[in-house]
Scaffold this active site. Structure first.
Site, PDB file in Angstrom:
ATOM      1  CB  SER A   1     -24.786  62.594 -12.611  1.00 53.32           C
ATOM      2  OG  SER A   1     -24.555  63.834 -11.964  1.00 53.32           O
TER       3      SER A   1
ATOM      4  CG  HIS B   1     -21.448  66.294  -7.668  1.00 56.90           C
ATOM      5  ND1 HIS B   1     -20.195  66.458  -8.234  1.00 56.90           N
ATOM      6  CD2 HIS B   1     -22.288  66.010  -8.685  1.00 56.90           C
ATOM      7  CE1 HIS B   1     -20.284  66.303  -9.542  1.00 56.90           C
ATOM      8  NE2 HIS B   1     -21.537  66.022  -9.845  1.00 56.90           N
TER       9      HIS B   1
ATOM     10  CG  HIS C   1     -21.253  84.531  -9.156  1.00 57.22           C
ATOM     11  ND1 HIS C   1     -21.115  83.225  -9.556  1.00 57.22           N
ATOM     12  CD2 HIS C   1     -22.279  84.533  -8.262  1.00 57.22           C
ATOM     13  CE1 HIS C   1     -22.022  82.472  -8.949  1.00 57.22           C
ATOM     14  NE2 HIS C   1     -22.733  83.242  -8.156  1.00 57.22           N
TER      15      HIS C   1
ATOM     16  NE  ARG D   1     -38.337  62.301 -16.972  1.00 60.92           N
ATOM     17  CZ  ARG D   1     -38.357  62.212 -15.645  1.00 60.92           C
ATOM     18  NH1 ARG D   1     -37.229  62.138 -14.967  1.00 60.92           N
ATOM     19  NH2 ARG D   1     -39.510  62.186 -14.997  1.00 60.92           N
TER      20      ARG D   1
END
Length: 302
Positions: free
Chosen positions: A91, A105, A174, A259
């Site tokens: 990732s 990303h 939102h 982690r």
């Protein structure tokens, strides 16, 4: 099912992406931080900070094990709740300093849910998406073209399906707006056989840097003002909001007691919030939400 082949591919993918990004940055390199998870497994985090181009870049590999799937991993597959699991993936999030270079990303991952006396249940997931601060049609089209080309060998409907899923997933309810201009998103993928599913994950993982690096090269030298920088920091707030409120990867990491430093490396180093901000009508800042942050068929429009 060949778990070690998947693991070897993911480690090589991390190496390849870090090498290309470090070469593109030309300043700071990646530091490597290997870690172990008390509950089982561990990972290898690589972080670039205060580079010539990238303000922060994190590329994380993890391979964790546990006695029971966390709720975020079994939400769409409740029949698997309570099974032991393995999860591995790469990732990454890249935050450039120049507001004209988009944030990007990417993630590719594999899960295995196991239960004594039964065949393991496996699936793949991943994708990539682009978050511009100042829109550019050339970048949007080239990004989606690489994504479509990666999907093409797997069927005519694969890119439209996973492009639409990305638009739906990276949406801040939102705020009633998407996080960026999309790309690909897929999860719970096991409808093909294992070899085909693994090949698709590799196609997505390998195409990320081909999609992103040319955009960086086109925009990295573009001049920018302090007001544009401040707008970038304001828009980065949306990135933080999504990752902390909606992102399944972040939720899985926290719920599986991974982690924390590795889980939250996706957050930008600097960000600002402003009360009731409204861009000037007709400005590039207004154009971002008025035109670019829409569920567009970028290839069809082109």
């Amino acid at each position: 099912m060949e778990i070690e082949k998947v693991r070897s591919y993911l480690l090589q993918l991390q190496d390849n992406i870090c090498a290309e990004l470090a070469e593109e940055d030309g300043g700071a390199g990646f530091i490597t931080d290997e870690w172990q998870r008390p509950g089982g497994g561990g990972g290898r985090s690589r972080v670039l900070t205060e580079g010539a181009v990238f303000e922060r870049g994190g590329v994380n590999f993890s391979h964790v094990r546990g006695a029971s799937l966390p709720p975020s991993a079994s939400a769409s597959r409740p029949e698997l709740a309570g099974r032991s699991f393995q999860a591995m993936g790469v990732s990454l999030v890249i935050h450039p300093r120049n507001p004209h270079v988009p944030t990007s990303h990417a993630n590719v991952r594999m899960f295995v849910a196991e239960k004594p006396g039964e065949e393991p249940v496996w699936w793949f997931g991943g994708g990539y998406d682009l978050t511009p601060y100042y829109g550019n049609r050339e970048d949007c089209i080239s990004w989606h073209q690489v994504a479509a080309d990666a999907c093409a060998p797997f069927g005519e409907g694969v890119y439209p399906r996973f492009k639409a899923w990305c638009d739906e997933y990276f949406y801040l309810r939102h705020r009633a707006e998407p996080r960026g201009i999309g790309g690909l998103f897929f999860d719970d993928l096991n409808e093909w056989d294992f070899a085909t599913s693994f090949a698709f994950m590799r196609a997505v993982g390998d195409s990320y840097i081909r999609a992103y690096r040319p955009i960086v090269q086109r925009r990295r030298q573009q001049p920018f003002s302090d007001s544009e920088r401040q707008f970038q920091l304001y828009r980065r707030g949306r990135y933080v909001e999504f990752n902390l409120v909606y992102d399944r990867g972040t939720l899985f990491g926290l719920q599986s007691e991974g982690r924390t430093e590795a889980i939250l490396m996706s957050l930008p180093p600097l960000v600002r919030w402003e009360y009731d901000y409204r861009p000037a009508p007709g400005s590039p800042e207004a154009e971002l939400t008025g035109y670019y942050l829409k569920d567009r068929d970028w290839l069809g429009d082109a």
